[in-house]
Design a protein around this motif. Structure first.
Motif, short mmCIF file in Angstrom:
data_model
loop_
_atom_site.label_atom_id
_atom_site.label_comp_id
_atom_site.label_asym_id
_atom_site.label_seq_id
_atom_site.Cartn_x
_atom_site.Cartn_y
_atom_site.Cartn_z
N UNK A 100 -30.48 -15.45 23.05
CA UNK A 100 -30.93 -16.53 22.18
C UNK A 100 -31.09 -17.86 22.90
N UNK A 101 -30.99 -17.87 24.22
CA UNK A 101 -31.04 -19.13 24.96
C UNK A 101 -31.85 -18.98 26.25
N UNK B 219 -33.50 -18.76 10.80
CA UNK B 219 -34.16 -19.61 9.80
C UNK B 219 -35.57 -19.12 9.49
N UNK B 220 -36.05 -18.10 10.19
CA UNK B 220 -37.39 -17.57 9.99
C UNK B 220 -37.92 -16.97 11.28
N UNK B 221 -38.72 -15.93 11.17
CA UNK B 221 -39.23 -15.23 12.35
C UNK B 221 -40.01 -16.19 13.25
N UNK B 222 -39.66 -16.18 14.53
CA UNK B 222 -40.36 -17.01 15.51
C UNK B 222 -39.91 -18.44 15.58
N UNK B 223 -39.00 -18.87 14.70
CA UNK B 223 -38.53 -20.26 14.73
C UNK B 223 -37.64 -20.49 15.95
N UNK C 62 -36.65 -14.15 23.68
CA UNK C 62 -36.90 -13.99 22.26
C UNK C 62 -38.34 -14.43 21.98
N UNK C 63 -38.90 -13.94 20.91
CA UNK C 63 -40.29 -14.25 20.54
C UNK C 63 -40.35 -15.59 19.81
#
Length: 396
Positions: A119-120, A151-155, A54-55
């Motif tokens: 996501x991990x 919670x927000x892009x890149x978080x 993920x970014x």
């Protein structure tokens, strides 16, 4: 046991060194429970460029790729073979380092990778020795990145997990029998000279204590969790507060401050708190959150006892005379019934009368009440919202 044993992928060591970013390939869990070793036994080597699942927004820099370095860290711009840790910040080398030191797996230990889902990501240094090919002491530690784009892009979140730490230093870093010299450093660094975090004890013998401490709870020794939100340092906003070291009596915060800048710290909730300055510039002001009737009491220490100073309303910055090294806040209502998993339940804003490193203790004042009959116990706790001082929230 601190590590999470999840379904892990295999990344073939023969792919290391490729110029293109290599996706993490899920070949199975392997015999270790951490996947399959993807670095050959080595000293100071690294993988090639790997694709993040993920970014991430790492303090204003967006990354899709990373490198795993044998010496206890991952980097984002290039591989890193340095075995003696440099004090953060390190110019132009964005890094996340659970234990940057001279790891040598030629004698014992392996490095593993996992990405059980999109996501991990986890990297595990399991039973690794130190230079040169030493096996008398071993360390086991893990880095976990978790996608928090919800919670927000890149978080994202960062976990450091320490199961066993026995050595701090390789022989080439002036160590002897794994100790002395220039010990390991733990933390993260954006490589911009500004945004970095160093864990307590880094580059000293006390770095071994990371396995016995936590910023989550005294009941989870060796677990450290950090929330990277909106590309800014923790402490800059109520939604991204600083997290402390959990102690038997409360919470200990270690961070750098600038004159007049407000920092937000995130404790558990009780009926009040004592704030102590262990070192650094004095407390200059405090900003308390909206909660219940929004009314608090501030008490100051006169050298022998606490003395009532003033009534303070939530949202109004209160100046602490000419700077103090301790103060007390009372007036948190029992009936509020706070959620202990809410990371912004009682976020306190602080300013200081100077700049430099500070160490702040925040100890909860808890309410002592007789234990009710068993059948009414759950309802009793829900009604009063009591929270045991040893409990700790996991940031969202």
């Amino acid at each position: 046991m601190v590590f999470r044993r999840l379904a892990l992928p295999l990344l073939l060591a023969s792919l290391a060194g490729s110029a293109q970013a290599i996706p993490l390939l899920n070949f199975g869990v392997g015999p270790s429970g951490f996947g399959t070793a993807f670095l050959p036994d080595n000293d100071d080597q690294s993988t090639g460029r790997l694709s993040l699942p993920f970014e991430i927004n790492f303090f204003g820099q967006t990354f899709n790729n990373f490198f795993v370095n044998n010496n206890g860290n991952i980097t984002f711009n290039s591989a890193l073979g340095s075995f003696t840790p440099q004090p953060f910040p390190v110019s132009a080398q964005p890094m996340i380092a659970p234990f940057w030191a001279d790891v040598d797996t030629r004698g014992t230990g392996d490095v593993w990778i996992l990405s059980p889902n999109d996501d991990t990501l986890a990297i595990t240094w399991a039973s690794v020795g130190y230079f040169s090919q030493a096996t008398d002491k071993t360390n086991s530690f893990q880095l976990v990145l978790r996608n928090r784009a919800d919670t927000g892009a890149g978080n994202f979140d960062v976990d450091f997990r320490y199961e066993r730490l026995e050595w701090t230093t390789g022989d080439a870093s002036d160590g002897e029998f794994g100790l002395g010299g220039t010990p390991a450093q733990a933390g993260y660094d954006a490589g911009d000279g500004t945004n970095f975090l160093v864990l307590p004890g880094s580059r000293t013998a006390a770095v071994l204590d990371l396995q016995n401490q936590s910023n989550v709870s005294p009941s989870t020794p060796g677990l450290w969790t950090f929330a990277i939100r909106d590309g800014v340092l923790p402490g800059s906003s109520p939604s991204n507060p600083l997290l402390p070291i959990a102690t038997d009596s409360g919470w200990q915060f270690d961070f750098n401050v600038s004159l007049g800048q407000m920092y937000f710290i995130d404790p558990d909730i009780a009926i009040g708190y004592d704030y102590f300055l262990e070192s650094g510039p004095l407390f200059a002001s405090v900003l308390l959150p909206e909660l219940g009737d929004n009314a608090y009491e501030v008490w100051l220490w006169n050298g022998t006892e606490w003395v009532f100073a003033d009534n303070v309303l939530a949202g109004e910055e209160y100046t602490l005379s000419e700077g103090v090294d301790r103060f007390r806040v009372l007036g948190i209502e029992e009936s509020v019934a706070l959620d202990p998993l809410n990371p912004t339940a009682f976020v306190t804003g602080l300013t200081f009368d100077g700049s430099g490193a500070v160490q702040v203790l925040q100890n909860p004042i808890v309410l002592s009440l007789p234990v009710p009959e068993p059948e009414t116990y759950a309802m009793f706790l829900a009604g009063l919202g009591l929270i045991v001082a040893a409990r700790r929230r996991v940031p969202s």
